[in-house]
Design an enzyme around this catalytic site. Structure first.
Site: not given
Length: 236
Positions: A132, A145
């Site tokens: 990401s 995350y």
């Protein structure tokens, strides 16, 4: 293809099928969504099956690979797009249970899938993990995350070197803000508008934008190996 029933994963399944790949859609719990993807692919003349599996469960992942080998004769490309997130919670407020939930899927799951892929992908094949752009943007509220995706990047780059001599590429795709239900449903409109205006291209990414990058790594990109490709419109 893990995480292939919705969003970026679903678009990637369609893109790979259009390129001639037979696809196994590995999904966690949305059976109807996974079956709809399979029906969409087969209606266009492609080949696809759906297999349910918790990607952090080694035996379930082994069974998914075995089913793929039985159905299609082998494995040439593995795309691991499955992941979970919980944006907006500062580190100081995040529970350890939530931290463990995110890392179980995103880190352990990536490890389990990568390990089986490394054992089974044939010469000339590719392994594509999902990171990401949070690993570069480092926004507040993404500690669990972001750290999980940092681990995925490291794991991916090391595996590329460990597979020396096998003619298998290993890379990661790191999308930026993308117009999926996961992103749109978990962010207030103010944040969506702000992130959409941030890239020089002044829009959110689309699942199709990311699927094109995956298709590149899965097919013609034989000289791209051990890399993280940031697909984010220039936001970072």
């Amino acid at each position: 293809m893990t995480g292939g029933s919705r969003g970026i994963g679903r678009e990637t399944v369609s893109r790979l099928a259009a390129d001639g790949f037979a696809v196994t859609v590995v999904y966690a719990g949305r059976t109807a969504d996974a079956e709809a993807v399979v029906e969409e692919v087969t209606a266009k003349g492609g080949r696809a099956i759906a297999v349910q599996a918790d990607i952090a469960d080694e035996q379930a992942v082994v069974a998914a690979f075995e089913r793929t080998e039985e159905e299609f004769g082998g494995v040439d490309v593995v795309v691991n797009a499955a992941g979970v997130m919980n944006p907006g919670t500062p580190l100081v407020e995040l529970s350890l249970d939530e931290f463990d939930r995110i890392h179980r899927t995103n880190v352990r799951g990536a490890f389990v899938v990568s390990q089986q892929a490394a054992r089974r992908v044939r010469a000339g094949g590719a392994i594509v993990n999902f990171s990401s752009s949070v690993t570069r943007l480092r926004q507040p509220g993404y500690s669990a995350y972001g750290s999980s995706k940092g681990a995925v990047e490291t794991m991916t780059l090391i595996l590329a070197r460990e597979l020396r001599g096998r003619d298998i590429t290993v890379n990661a795709v790191a999308p930026g803000p993308t117009a999926t239900s996961l992103f749109l449903d978990n962010n207030p409109q103010e944040a969506i508008d702000r992130l959409a205006s941030a890239p020089p291209l002044e829009r959110l990414g689309t699942p199709g934008d990311i699927a094109e990058v995956v298709a590149f790594l899965a097919g013609p990109a034989r000289w791209v190996n051990g890399q993280v490709l940031y697909a984010n419109g220039g936001i970072a």
